[in-house]
Scaffold this active site. Structure first.
Site, PDB file in Angstrom:
ATOM      1  N   ASP A  38       0.859  -1.186   0.000  1.00  0.00           N
ATOM      2  CA  ASP A  38       0.000   0.000   0.000  1.00  0.00           C
ATOM      3  C   ASP A  38       0.896   1.237   0.000  1.00  0.00           C
ATOM      4  OD1 ASP A  38      -2.255   1.571   0.272  1.00  0.00           O
ATOM      5  OD2 ASP A  38      -2.505   1.190   2.411  1.00  0.00           O
ATOM      6  N   GLU A  43       2.742   5.220  -3.779  1.00  0.00           N
ATOM      7  CA  GLU A  43       2.792   6.247  -4.841  1.00  0.00           C
ATOM      8  C   GLU A  43       4.141   6.946  -4.876  1.00  0.00           C
ATOM      9  OE1 GLU A  43       0.324   5.836  -2.554  1.00  0.00           O
ATOM     10  OE2 GLU A  43      -0.722   4.611  -4.045  1.00  0.00           O
ATOM     11  N   ASP A  62      -8.832   3.521  -2.062  1.00  0.00           N
ATOM     12  CA  ASP A  62      -9.705   3.862  -0.927  1.00  0.00           C
ATOM     13  C   ASP A  62     -11.010   4.491  -1.399  1.00  0.00           C
ATOM     14  OD1 ASP A  62      -7.671   2.902   0.609  1.00  0.00           O
ATOM     15  OD2 ASP A  62      -6.850   4.861   1.116  1.00  0.00           O
TER      16      ASP A  62
END
Ligand SMILES: *[C@@H]1O[C@H](CO)[C@@H](O)[C@H](O)[C@H]1NC(C)=O
Ligand SMILES: *[C@@H]1O[C@H](CO)[C@@H](O)[C@H](O)[C@H]1NC(C)=O
Ligand SMILES: *[C@@H]1O[C@H](CO)[C@@H](O)[C@H](O)[C@H]1NC(C)=O
Ligand SMILES: *[C@@H]1O[C@H](CO)[C@@H](O)[C@H](O)[C@H]1NC(C)=O
Ligand SMILES: *[C@@H]1O[C@H](CO)[C@@H](O)[C@H](O)[C@H]1NC(C)=O
Ligand SMILES: *[C@@H]1O[C@H](CO)[C@@H](O)[C@H](O)[C@H]1NC(C)=O
Ligand SMILES: *[C@@H]1O[C@H](CO)[C@@H](O)[C@H](O)[C@H]1NC(C)=O
Ligand SMILES: *[C@@H]1O[C@H](CO)[C@@H](O)[C@H](O)[C@H]1NC(C)=O
Ligand SMILES: *[C@@H]1O[C@H](CO)[C@@H](O)[C@H](O)[C@H]1NC(C)=O
Length: 893
Positions: A434, A437, A575
């Protein structure tokens, strides 16, 4: 506002405000280029491009001399590259995205399916379909602009162009063509707002026309806007505005008749998706906010009690000590109890997955191994002055692994090997990555991450008291470093606020993420390679998992992706919220990933992540989610619980849909296998299958799961009806098997209650189904098959089945079966080298009006008692009892 105008003027460039409208007059001042010195040699055309007049210096000085390189790589693939011959500019490294080689010696440019054509002055080029001379791409009268931190290239498009791709996004699957901007810049996009840049970046689009489908891939990982607009009457354009790198395009001819062909051609560049383990198609359960090990064990038990198959249990960052990766909280998630949970799962043929984030807590001299070992190897991303580039993430101040560092893989594999050691740690079956980025909670400028971490309360304190450490559980039942030949130059460039501002929804480029000025081990700057971070972490994690269990496939689910990520990992759509809009737009999300980008192990958080779900939303979503390739219920820490067993209706909905999913598991596994071999999409939008039916082009609330299963969920809150489009073709209701004739219109389905979802079989399919679902995929693999024959209007049908051991990367033996039906005869033919270990217990022929006179199995007449015909549903059932290990033929007379 901000510093930009100041910075721009100091650099002597025209300062133009935010994202970044350029008026036509300014643009007309741009001279474009003139092509000369053309050299054609075999399949390659090289030419020089020189600026045609006074530079317009729109966002920096125009590069005056360029090199054009056009190569016919295959009969369906044209490679067009425009670079600066005098200065090495950044290009996406081969280590991240290996480029295909072309060695088609028979090819000539004239024989290719698409052709390159150009005008010399002002330079423009177009790509034509050879057979029809139709222009697929043309820069027309739009001047090419090529500057250090700005590239612009524009193509004209047909009105109402059917464009798909350019994600990740949460907009309609067919992209809007009016005043629409897609921005590509990896971002922690909480709430997945539509119209914004999200986690992943795939600069490819497919365009569909009545005359065929083609594809265009821009290999560039710099930030960019892609603007599609039809505001000028009679003109639709697609414009690339890119803030670095080079123009490196692949043009894919696709096909005139079969849209999936372009997907296969795209796979030849970005690679075919990894084969997923069979178990990964089972149901996954997760949430952020399981307070302790007792919660986790309780959920596993409750699924079992509710008789809902749970294949894999997941745990979010809750398990960590102070949210530090590679640690367990000794009070809330003590190692011995966690090992008990993993052992329990494994002994019940279930699996376990934990989250790992990239950011490592910055804890010098505190005995935190993951930080100390990474520092000893010097593998952290660096600031320009050589110090570690710091952020603020869950554990507080952090460093970030630099995946370009040649020791980063060893570091990562070693941390995985230690923490996930089967003997002493947690023996996970898959990995969840997760925040890659990478996300940082530090706002730009992140000059004092310590202060920002304190202000944001990182790591957050636990809100519950520690559990009883001896509570009874389960009581109720049982990178290699890339070296550039020439160093990429960014001299005098503004990497923080480039003169052209892309439409990043988080504002400045470094805001809430790694710093664009950070430097990688190979000298590359984060400005160029930002969009690759999640994909590089994916590859490193995939490799780390493979070294833990050599020879076995694994499941790695990532949040951030770039083109080619699907070769190693699957993804979830980030999300989302527990609302109907996100339930609906998950369909375009999975279609983008599975049918365009080749990341087919894809799903959205079922029942929604943030905010509170409702019983009806969760029931509908459980059923839609059963047709996501990756099926996971996941929830945020402050939302109400939403495991499927929490409501009777939802539990029943989940059981019903999971039964269908599990019965179809070998069918979808076969589709995955095919995708891994040649890039045939695992999911299909309707237009892939009905490319001549314009009504299908915008449809993104219905889709095909595999080649033949049409899924048409109820899409509105409180609705018990749904308007479903059926192309001109015959379909069969999956639950009753009765035929229904589509005639290219919408039909209204009424009384779709909260425990059912409309599913149709497309006519022309032969489906291998397990006769029943099961509580685990291990059990499912011991369940017999039945074959469903769903003939089309000419009384024919076909299908295939691929089977193997479900876990090995290299298979010793596989079973590959083709099933064809024509002339009232079903032929099942294959290589049965992998022992299926099960039987075929019946064949179900659909759309049979009259009871047959006789039925023959391999030429032998079958006793009447084995044959059953239902006049209402028109189903002819033929009971068999034959091992599924050899060819057979069933003939209906
Ligand atoms: C032109 O492009 C082809 C294919 O990408 C490549 O093999 C070749 O080296 C390039 N030529 C030049 C002069 O850059
Ligand atoms: C290629 O472009 C030229 C103009 O530069 C045009 O005259 C010619 O017709 C084009 N060829 C094709 C096949 O479209
Ligand atoms: C395009 O969209 C932007 C932002 O949404 C808006 O400000 C602008 O007015 C729109 N332009 C046109 C021509 O519709
Ligand atoms: C985003 O979704 C909302 C609600 O469905 C819609 O009104 C809006 O037009 C969408 N925006 C874009 C850019 O698609
Ligand atoms: C950073 O992002 C936040 C929202 O996440 C925004 O409020 C802020 O203005 C942004 N700062 C900059 C410098 O772009
Ligand atoms: C659905 O029904 C609930 C309960 O009656 C109501 O609060 C909600 O507004 C309805 N939603 C829509 C979209 O009609
Ligand atoms: C829901 O609909 C299905 C299909 O029509 C039906 O079999 C089932 O009995 C219904 N369930 C309830 C609770 O009415
Ligand atoms: C029926 O299926 C066969 C075999 O899959 C195919 O060749 C034929 O074109 C199909 N006919 C129609 C009308 O779809
Ligand atoms: C495949 O064959 C090799 C060599 O015969 C053997 O060691 C291995 O266990 C086999 N693997 C499977 C999955 O059957």
């Amino acid at each position: 506002m901000r510093l930009r105008s100041l910075l721009s003027s100091t650099l002597g460039f025209v300062a133009i405000a935010s994202s970044t409208a350029v008026d036509q007059a300014t643009l007309n001042a741009c001279p474009g280029y003139e092509l000369h010195n053309v050299k054609t040699q075999g399949l390659t055309l090289l030419a020089d491009l020189s600026i045609r007049g006074k530079a317009c210096d729109l966002f920096g000085p125009d590069v005056e001399e360029l090199l054009l390189n056009v190569t016919y790589e295959t009969s369906t693939r044209l490679h067009v590259k425009i670079t600066d011959p005098n200065l090495a500019r950044y290009e996406v490294p081969e280590s991240v995205l290996p480029r295909p080689t072309s060695d088609d010696h028979a090819l000539t440019p004239q024989a290719a399916d698409i052709q390159f054509n150009y005008t010399a002055s002002p330079f423009s080029f177009s790509v034509l379909r050879t057979s029809t001379r139709e222009v697929l791409f043309t820069t027309g009268s739009h001047p090419l602009i090529f500057e250090p931190q700005y590239l612009r290239l524009t193509t004209d498009l047909p009105q109402n162009a059917n464009l798909y791709g350019l994600g990740e996004h949460t907009d309609t699957f067919r992209l809007p063509t009016h005043n629409y901007t897609r921005t590509l810049w990896s971002r922690d996009a909480y709430g997945v707002p539509n119209g914004t840049n999200l986690y992943g970046n795939h600069p490819v689009y497919f365009e569909h026309r009545d005359t065929g489908t083609h594809g265009i891939f821009l290999v560039n990982s710099n930030g960019m806007d892609i603007k599609i607009d039809d505001s000028t009457p009679g003109k639709t354009t697609l414009e690339y505005d890119v803030i670095g790198g080079v123009l490196d395009f692949y043009f894919l001819a696709g096909s005139e008749s079969d849209p999936t062909e372009v997907a296969r051609q795209y796979a030849q560049i970005v690679g075919t998706p990894a084969e997923a383990p069979y178990w990964s198609f089972g149901l996954h359960q997760c949430r952020f906010g399981y307070q302790n090990y007792i919660d986790v064990a309780g959920v596993i038990s409750n699924y079992s009690i509710a008789n809902i198959p749970l294949e894999t249990m997941w745990t979010d960052i809750d398990y960590m000590y102070k949210r530090q990766v590679f640690t367990l909280d000794p009070d809330y998630f003590p190692l011995p109890r966690m090992r008990e949970i993993v052992d329990y799962l494994h002994s019940h043929n279930q699996r376990y997955v934990l989250m790992t984030d990239p950011a490592v807590a910055y804890l010098p001299d505190q005995g935190y191994g993951p930080y100390d070992r990474g520092s000893a190897l010097d593998i952290w991303l660096k600031a320009p002055n050589g110090s570690f580039s710091l952020g603020a993430v869950w554990p507080g101040v952090t460093v970030f692994p630099d995946w370009f560092n040649s020791d980063a893989q060893e570091y990562w594999s070693n941390e995985f090997a230690m923490f996930y050691d089967p003997q002493t740690g947690l023996d996970i079956d898959g990995a969840w990555i997760d925040m890659n980025e990478p996300s940082s909670f530090c706002s730009y400028p992140c000059t004092d991450p310590f202060e920002q971490a304190v202000q944001q309360d990182l790591p957050p304190a636990r809100t519950s008291s520690p559990p009883n450490p001896t509570a009874p559980i389960f009581v109720s039942n049982t990178g290699s470093s890339e070296h550039l030949s020439k160093r990429v130059s960014h001299k005098g460039e503004n990497l923080q606020f480039p003169p052209y501002e892309i439409n990043n929804a988080d504002g400045s480029l470094s805001n809430k993420t790694s710093d664009t000025e950070a430097v990688h081990a190979n000298g590359m700057v984060e400005y160029d390679v930002h969009n690759l971070y999640g994909t590089m972490m994916s590859t490193a994690t995939h490799n780390a998992m493979l070294s833990r269990r050599p020879g076995l496939r694994t499941l790695v689910i990532t949040r951030s992706t770039f083109s080619g990520a699907g070769r190693h990992v699957g993804k979830w759509l980030g999300d989302n919220f527990s609302n109907w809009e996100h339930y609906r737009n998950s369909i375009s999300g999975i279609l983008n990933m599975a049918s365009v980008f080749h990341v087919p192990m894809i799903g959205a958080d079922i029942c929604g992540y943030a905010e509170d779900t409702t019983e009806s939303l969760c029931a509908r979503w459980a059923m839609l989610g059963a047709f996501y390739p990756f099926m996971r219920n996941h929830n945020a820490d402050t939302s109400i619980s939403q495991e499927f067993y929490r409501w009777q209706t939802v539990a029943q909905a989940a059981r019903n849909a999971l039964d269908v999913r599990y019965r179809l598991m070998d069918y979808i596994y076969t589709a995955f296998h095919k995708a891994s071999v040649d890039g045939t999409p695992v999911l299909n939008p309707l237009w892939y299958i009905y490319p001549r039916d314009p009504n299908t082009f915008p449809i993104d609330l219905q889709f095909f799961f595999g080649p033949s299963i049409l899924v048409s969920p109820v899409t509105e809150e409180n609705a018990t009806s749904v308007s479903v489009y059926l192309p001109r073709d015959t379909f069969y209701d999956f639950s009753t098997l009765t035929p229904i004739q589509g005639d290219g219109r919408n039909i209204m389905l009424d009384n779709v209650n909260l425990t059912s979802i409309p599913v149709y079989i497309r006519s022309g399919a032969v489906l291998p189904l397990r006769t029943a679902g099961a509580m685990t995929t291990t059990q499912l693999r011991k369940t017999d098959f039945e074959v469903i024959v769903a003939p089309n209007n000419t009384g024919e049908a076909s299908g295939s089945l691929y089977m193997d051991d479900g876990v090995s990367i290299t298979q010793n033996a596989t079973t590959e079966v083709t099933m064809t039906f024509s002339g009232n005869t079903l032929n099942v033919r294959g290589s049965f080298d992998y022992p299926t270990g099960v039987k075929v217990s019946r064949v179900r022929f659909l759309d049979v009006s009259k009871a047959p006179r006789e039925v023959f199995l391999n030429g032998q007449m079958i006793g009447k008692s084995a044959i059953q015909h239902d006049t209402d549903s028109k189903v002819l059932d033929v009971a068999l009892d034959i091992p599924f290990s050899e060819n057979f033929t069933v003939h209906v007379d």
